[in-house]
Design a protein around this motif. Structure first.
Motif, PDB file in Angstrom:
ATOM      1  N   ALA A  65       0.845  -1.205   0.000  1.00  0.00           N
ATOM      2  CA  ALA A  65       0.000   0.000   0.000  1.00  0.00           C
ATOM      3  C   ALA A  65       0.880   1.255   0.000  1.00  0.00           C
ATOM      4  CB  ALA A  65      -0.929   0.000   1.220  1.00  0.00           C
ATOM      5  N   ILE A  66       1.960   1.210   0.768  1.00  0.00           N
ATOM      6  CA  ILE A  66       2.878   2.365   0.805  1.00  0.00           C
ATOM      7  C   ILE A  66       3.481   2.572  -0.590  1.00  0.00           C
ATOM      8  CG2 ILE A  66       5.035   3.280   1.764  1.00  0.00           C
ATOM      9  CD1 ILE A  66       4.493   1.624   4.303  1.00  0.00           C
ATOM     10  N   ARG A  67       3.910   1.463  -1.198  1.00  0.00           N
ATOM     11  CA  ARG A  67       4.508   1.551  -2.531  1.00  0.00           C
ATOM     12  C   ARG A  67       3.536   2.218  -3.508  1.00  0.00           C
ATOM     13  NH1 ARG A  67       6.455  -4.073  -4.903  1.00  0.00           N
ATOM     14  NH2 ARG A  67       6.761  -4.679  -2.739  1.00  0.00           N
ATOM     15  N   PHE A  68       2.276   1.811  -3.436  1.00  0.00           N
ATOM     16  CA  PHE A  68       1.285   2.401  -4.332  1.00  0.00           C
ATOM     17  C   PHE A  68       1.139   3.899  -4.058  1.00  0.00           C
ATOM     18  CE2 PHE A  68      -3.078   3.751  -5.275  1.00  0.00           C
ATOM     19  CZ  PHE A  68      -3.073   3.526  -6.641  1.00  0.00           C
ATOM     20  N   GLY A  69       1.014   4.242  -2.782  1.00  0.00           N
ATOM     21  CA  GLY A  69       0.844   5.650  -2.423  1.00  0.00           C
ATOM     22  C   GLY A  69       1.984   6.509  -2.949  1.00  0.00           C
ATOM     23  N   LEU A  70       3.198   6.000  -2.821  1.00  0.00           N
ATOM     24  CA  LEU A  70       4.355   6.767  -3.294  1.00  0.00           C
ATOM     25  C   LEU A  70       4.329   6.894  -4.822  1.00  0.00           C
ATOM     26  CD1 LEU A  70       7.179   5.317  -1.000  1.00  0.00           C
ATOM     27  CD2 LEU A  70       6.014   7.535  -0.792  1.00  0.00           C
ATOM     28  N   ALA A  71       3.881   5.834  -5.502  1.00  0.00           N
ATOM     29  CA  ALA A  71       3.863   5.862  -6.975  1.00  0.00           C
ATOM     30  C   ALA A  71       2.876   6.883  -7.521  1.00  0.00           C
ATOM     31  CB  ALA A  71       3.538   4.470  -7.523  1.00  0.00           C
ATOM     32  N   ILE A 292       8.641   4.503   5.318  1.00  0.00           N
ATOM     33  CA  ILE A 292       8.253   5.121   4.048  1.00  0.00           C
ATOM     34  C   ILE A 292       9.503   5.447   3.223  1.00  0.00           C
ATOM     35  CG2 ILE A 292       7.094   7.102   2.979  1.00  0.00           C
ATOM     36  CD1 ILE A 292       5.304   7.233   5.483  1.00  0.00           C
ATOM     37  N   ASP A 293      10.525   5.997   3.885  1.00  0.00           N
ATOM     38  CA  ASP A 293      11.766   6.345   3.185  1.00  0.00           C
ATOM     39  C   ASP A 293      12.432   5.107   2.593  1.00  0.00           C
ATOM     40  OD1 ASP A 293      11.296   8.947   3.895  1.00  0.00           O
ATOM     41  OD2 ASP A 293      12.683   8.936   5.600  1.00  0.00           O
ATOM     42  N   GLU A 294      12.394   4.031   3.369  1.00  0.00           N
ATOM     43  CA  GLU A 294      12.991   2.772   2.918  1.00  0.00           C
ATOM     44  C   GLU A 294      12.271   2.251   1.667  1.00  0.00           C
ATOM     45  OE1 GLU A 294      12.911  -1.064   5.427  1.00  0.00           O
ATOM     46  OE2 GLU A 294      13.785   0.496   6.729  1.00  0.00           O
ATOM     47  N   VAL A 295      10.940   2.299   1.702  1.00  0.00           N
ATOM     48  CA  VAL A 295      10.161   1.825   0.552  1.00  0.00           C
ATOM     49  C   VAL A 295      10.430   2.722  -0.649  1.00  0.00           C
ATOM     50  CG1 VAL A 295       7.837   1.415  -0.348  1.00  0.00           C
ATOM     51  CG2 VAL A 295       8.353   0.849   2.035  1.00  0.00           C
ATOM     52  N   ARG A 296      10.530   4.017  -0.406  1.00  0.00           N
ATOM     53  CA  ARG A 296      10.784   4.954  -1.506  1.00  0.00           C
ATOM     54  C   ARG A 296      12.131   4.646  -2.172  1.00  0.00           C
ATOM     55  NH1 ARG A 296       8.486  10.032  -1.611  1.00  0.00           N
ATOM     56  NH2 ARG A 296       8.467  10.115   0.668  1.00  0.00           N
ATOM     57  N   ALA A 298      13.590   1.912  -2.460  1.00  0.00           N
ATOM     58  CA  ALA A 298      13.575   0.651  -3.218  1.00  0.00           C
ATOM     59  C   ALA A 298      12.618   0.694  -4.413  1.00  0.00           C
ATOM     60  CB  ALA A 298      13.192  -0.495  -2.285  1.00  0.00           C
ATOM     61  N   MET A 299      11.964   1.833  -4.650  1.00  0.00           N
ATOM     62  CA  MET A 299      10.987   1.924  -5.747  1.00  0.00           C
ATOM     63  C   MET A 299      11.687   1.841  -7.098  1.00  0.00           C
ATOM     64  SD  MET A 299       7.692   2.501  -5.101  1.00  0.00           S
ATOM     65  CE  MET A 299       6.926   3.765  -6.083  1.00  0.00           C
TER      66      MET A 299
END
Ligand code: ADP
Ligand code: MG
Length: 482
Positions: A65-71, A292-296, A298-299
């Motif tokens: 869900a976080i990945r989607f939000g950032l995208a 969130i920063d970590e997921v960002r 790795a995007m």
């Protein structure tokens, strides 16, 4: 962008999409999510809602869900809340669905895409985490229904737009872009037949400038073609209704692909009917900025950014860049071929041409392409350095694709496909073709360009594709005194 009115009505569409998240286990239990298992073999005590069981949040679902939000440039809520949405249905053993209501995990953001070459943007209201229900089976039972709870507890991200779309074409373009995005970032497998990506289209019409009309919601559209048909039918139906002086009643409708029509399934529930309240079994979902920063970090690069880069650094036309970024696997394949052959435009032509044609014919995914990026690059190098003509290259490609051969140079040598560089040998073929095609020569002299092309074709054929077309042209023109 000006959207055509239909009989003086403006179209208004908003989408709710359920994307099944690609976790291996369920959103609140350890049971597997694999598709197609025997009924009720993938439902554990939590999914069955046995007394005394408690849900435990799946971290992988939150991460997606976080990945989607950032995208999509949304806000990731530092604290969101799970709620119980109550309704009675045999495939919902708890009597409620765990969802998010007042505070969803993803808030705002938008999806951008092109429609007829013009940039469009659809605002998102929210995306929230929830569990799927089970499935009622009617077909194999006489006088009863079966219940399969394998799907119960499967993680979903429900993605809700503002009512921003103004035509069925725009709605389909939005849905395709959303589909490309969720598969690209790897949060959903995008398999529409298996129900991994299902859209509900909320459709209404109004006179321009009037407040929003009453909507009807078309449920569970699982193909882009049906989506378009369903919305177009629904629009015609609503307009006919209004023209007839009948009000539109808010309702949930189903599309029947066999008749091409939508029909009312039930009148619409209001939020109050669901008796939403925060689920006392689950604490609020807290997401730290670090995560969130970590997921960002790795995007992956997103498709639109990648397409822009293909234009800027590889000099590709916009059209090629968009086509090649339809899927991440396709884009990666292109980058590998382009890097290995040093000729991005030829790489693009071959992938959009021969490769795509064969993939479509065999209904294959690029991942299953029998010609590896390195092989295609080797072939393109042989075209670029003049070793083979384009038509001979297609013969090499056929041999690679069918698995008949694996090495480009070996196929060229074995089949004798080297481009003819010997002017004397070519001249003999040209003379032979001219001698046998008096009619074409006559037509050419009478001003028919087609006749000339036919002669070139004859020479290419006689050389078994090995002649250099430019050289053939030149020699023919010289001989015909043109
Ligand atoms: P619900 O969850 O009850 O279906 P929402 O108010 O959350 O209701 O809206 C769901 C979807 O319907 C959203 O995508 C929204 O943009 C869309 N929508 C709301 N009103 C209209 C309307 N009048 N015409 C078309 N779409 C609408
Ligand atoms: Mg709805």
């Amino acid at each position: 962008m000006a959207f055509p009115l239909i009989q003086g009505y403006e179209v208004v569409i908003g989408f709710e999409t359920h994307a099944q998240l690609s976790t291996t286990s369920k959103i609140f239990s350890r049971a597997a999510t694999a598709f197609g298992a025997e009924p009720n073999t993938q439902a554990c005590a939590v999914d069955l809602a046995l007394p005394g069981t408690l849900p435990v949040m799946n971290r992988g679902a939150v991460e997606r869900a976080i990945r989607f939000g950032l995208a999509i440039g949304a806000t990731i809520a530092p604290r969101s809340v799970f709620a119980r949405k109550h309704y009675f249905y045999p495939d919902l053993p708890k009597g409620y669905q765990i969802s998010q209501y007042e505070i969803p995990v993803v808030q705002g953001g938008g999806v951008e895409f092109f429609l007829d070459g013009e940039p469009r943007s659809v605002r998102l209201v929210r995306a929230h985490l929830e569990e799927d229900a089970g499935k009622s089976l009617h077909e194999d039972f006489v006088g009863m229904s079966g219940i399969d709870l394998n799907r119960a507890g499967t993680p979903l991200l429900e993605i809700v737009t503002e009512p921003d779309m103004r035509s069925s074409d725009e709605a389909v373009a939005y849905a395709k872009e959303l589909h490309r995005l969720v598969t690209w970032i790897g949060i959903c497998d995008g398999n529409m037949q298996e129900g991994s990506f299902r859209c509900d289209a909320n459709v209404s019409v109004r006179r321009p400038g009037a407040p929003l009309g009453t909507r009807r919601e078309i449920k569970n559209l699982n193909s882009f073609r049906f989506m378009q048909q369903a919305i177009d039918y629904e629009l015609r139906w609503q307009i006919a209704q209004l023209e007839d002086g009948q009000p539109i009643q808010q309702a949930t409708v189903l599309f029947d692909p066999d008749t091409g029509e939508t029909r009312a399934m039930r009148t619409k529930e209001d939020a109050a009917d669901y008796r939403y309240f925060p689920d006392p079994d689950l604490p609020p979902l807290a997401i730290a900025q670090d995560w969130i920063d970590e997921v960002r970090a790795a995007m992956p690069e997103l498709p639109r950014a990648m397409a822009a880069r293909f234009v800027a650094t590889h000099g590709l036309p916009e059209y090629d860049a968009t086509t090649l970024t339809q899927s991440r696997a396709m884009a990666t394949y292109f980058e590998e071929v382009a890097a290995a052959c040093g000729n991005p435009k030829l790489a693009s032509n071959w992938i959009m041409g021969e490769v795509s044609r064969r993939l479509n014919a065999g209904d294959l995914d690029i991942a299953a392409a029998p010609v590896a990026a390195g092989q295609l690059a080797a072939l393109i190098r042989r075209i670029a350095d003049g070793t083979v003509s384009n038509s001979a290259a297609r013969q090499v490609f056929d041999a690679l694709w069918s698995g008949e051969a694996t090495d480009v140079d070996a196929v060229i040598a074995a089949k004798g496909l080297q481009q003819m560089s010997d002017a004397g040998a070519l001249e003999a073929i040209v003379d032979q073709v001219l001698a046998g095609n008096a009619k074409s020569i006559e037509e050419f002299r009478a001003g028919k360009d087609k006749a000339f092309n036919a002669l070139v074709g004859q020479v290419m054929k006689a050389s078994r594709g090995k002649a250099n077309p430019a050289q053939v042209n030149e020699m023919l023109r010289a001989k015909l005194g043109a």
